[in-house]
Scaffold this active site. Structure first.
Site, short mmCIF file in Angstrom:
data_model
loop_
_atom_site.label_atom_id
_atom_site.label_comp_id
_atom_site.label_asym_id
_atom_site.label_seq_id
_atom_site.Cartn_x
_atom_site.Cartn_y
_atom_site.Cartn_z
N LYS A 75 35.34 19.42 -0.82
CA LYS A 75 36.15 20.51 -1.36
C LYS A 75 37.36 20.74 -0.45
CE LYS A 75 35.44 25.42 -2.62
NZ LYS A 75 34.40 26.49 -2.66
N SER A 151 34.58 29.29 -6.74
CA SER A 151 35.76 28.58 -6.28
C SER A 151 35.58 27.07 -6.19
CB SER A 151 36.17 29.11 -4.90
OG SER A 151 35.18 28.80 -3.92
N SER A 175 30.22 30.85 -5.43
CA SER A 175 31.14 29.75 -5.70
C SER A 175 30.49 28.39 -5.91
CB SER A 175 32.17 29.64 -4.57
OG SER A 175 33.02 30.76 -4.57
#
Length: 498
Positions: A75, A151, A175
């Site tokens: 990520k 997220s 997230s």
């Protein structure tokens, strides 16, 4: 290996083929690169690739490593690769390069993964959607007009879209679990401190943030946790490396006492309206657990939802103010001139005005919530409740409107941020940002493990996950229950059409 064969296997399945000599790691990497090149322009999941570097690193991987050269993605937030860009989803960090690998990246490589690139995240990971202004917006592979959540939305889109079998993700307020729910994936948030965040950070958001992955199979999640868990040098959390997460899947739990809740204490103070399909998903999951022989009882978590949301947002504000100061130091650009989205800048201004007393008081509520949940788990082994109040929202639906951004810009007027805080701006922020997803922050504040299980699909074809929380440190029993439900439902048998 063609792309179709590649997508037919989870990460451990690909590793088994490589070790058996049925396919080479080069062939697997080539199939993964082909999938990304063909489908990512439409998916928008991957913001940065490193195919050549990954191929070089794969040749040096230990052949006996559990994942044996399987491709993955990290990520674009916190997961540093030394000497390479890490933008945190923000134009303000677009040129920044990490000084060294994060502990998680080192362990992922030691486990045998080849890192092909980084996935999209909202600016600084602040939203439950993934629509950064500096990067493409990932789409939900189940329904491209809808969001994959956030997220870790880019990671979810990459896995659900068949680009990689497993992608790393982080969870500070849901997230991992929110994108898992919206994209039909399995997502485990481990216990606080289980996975190290070093060496750049000891803890993020006072320990609310934990990193792990989004996967198609439970066994991939368990095997990864075997490889990456345990404190690193200098960690603030003294949790030694623990084994047995994958082995735990062989022993389905029996006779669990499961509390079932629609999350009313968490959602009602924020004006949350539960979608009928989410209610149906929870009720069906409860019936399925009862059918497997577990004791199921309706019981709400014993927490004050309004205090929980206020506490979470207070820490969120304070940390964002500190994060912006750190970005300014790293880039040499004053905070006032950083290339930030209007909502990020406005929230940062509120955070700068937050009294230290209020920050500390908010943190103390975390202890109260954790003690209340520990007492709750003396009565119940697990808590079943929604992940989000609705299936995946449409893209753009939850991003602040232009009118709201103009209103937020008024916080630049001297003294206005102080006035806004005193006038109840924190509660308005909590309601606006958490109304659709009020059920996931509880586990971040208490530190306990929680997972999203892809057990339901709406008549419109959108997946809906259900959330299960366990006591602190109880990942093995959560994973064992997930594996039992996975065997019952067989959710990994298909991917959405890209």
């Amino acid at each position: 290996m063609d792309v179709g064969d590649y997508r037919a296997h989870d990460a451990l399945g690909l590793a088994a083929l490589i070790r058996a000599g049925e396919v080479s790691r080069e062939e697997v990497l080539a199939a993964a690169c082909a999938a990304i090149e063909a489908d990512n322009p439409a998916l928008g999941a991957v913001v940065r690739t490193r195919f050549e570097r990954a191929a070089e690193e794969a040749r040096a991987l230990d052949a006996d490593a559990p994942f044996a050269g399987v491709p993955t993605l990290t990520k674009d937030l916190l997961m540093a690769i030394g000497g390479e860009p890490l933008a945190f989803g923000s134009a303000a960090m677009a040129e920044w390069r990490a000084p060294e690998d994060s502990s998680l990246v080192r362990r992922v490589r030691e486990a045998g993964f080849a890192i092909l690139g980084q996935t999209a995240t909202p600016e600084l990971g602040l939203m439950g959607i993934t629509e950064p202004k500096a990067f493409p917006h990932p789409v939900n592979p189940w329904a491209p007009a809808h969001s994959p959540g956030g997220s870790s939305g880019g990671s979810a889109a990459a896995v659900a879209g068949g680009l990689v079998p497993l992608a790393l993700a982080g969870d500070g307020g849901g997230s991992i679990r929110i994108p898992a729910s919206h994209c039909g994936l399995f997502g485990l948030k481990p216990s606080r401190g289980r996975v190290p965040l070093g060496p750049m950070f000891g803890e993020v958001w006072q320990g609310a943030v934990v990193e792990h992955a989004l996967t198609r199979s439970v066994r991939d999640s368990a095997a990864l946790l075997d490889a990456i868990n345990g404190m690193d040098e200098g960690s603030p959390w003294p949790l030694p490396r623990e084994a047995g997460f994958l082995a735990a899947l062989e022993r389905p739990p029996e006779g669990l006492r499961v509390a079932v809740s629609l999350g009313e204490p968490l959602g009602a103070p924020l004006g949350t309206r539960l979608d009928p399909e989410v209610r149906r998903a929870v009720e069906q999951a409860a019936a399925r657990l009862e059918g497997l022989g577990h004791h199921v009882e309706w019981a709400d978590p014993p927490v004050d939802g309004e205090a929980l949301a206020d506490s979470y947002l207070t820490l969120y504000l304070g940390h964002l103010a500190a994060d912006l100061a750190w970005i300014s130091e790293q880039t040499g650009v004053p905070v006032s001139r950083l290339a930030l989205e209007p909502s990020t800048r406005a929230i940062g201004r509120l955070g700068r005005c937050l009294p230290a007393r209020d920050y500390e008081s908010a943190k103390r509520y975390w202890n109260r919530a954790a003690r209340e949940m520990a007492a709750f788990h003396r009565r119940f082994d697990m808590l079943l409740m929604p992940v989000a109040a609705t299936p995946a929202p449409r893209r753009g639906e939850l991003y602040p409107s232009a009118a709201r951004e103009r209103l937020m810009s008024l916080l630049a007027i001297p003294g206005s941020a102080h006035l806004a805080l005193r006038a109840g701006m924190l509660k308005r922020l909590a309601a606006d940002s958490l109304r659709r997803t009020p059920y996931t922050q509880l586990a971040n504040l208490t530190g306990q493990p929680a997972m999203s299980l892809p057990l339901h699909i709406t008549p419109e074809g959108l997946p809906v996950g259900v959330q299960v929380l366990g006591p602190m440190g109880d990942e093995k029993r959560l994973l064992a229950l997930a594996a039992r439900l996975e065997a019952e439902v067989a959710w990994g048998r298909h991917l959405p059409r890209v």
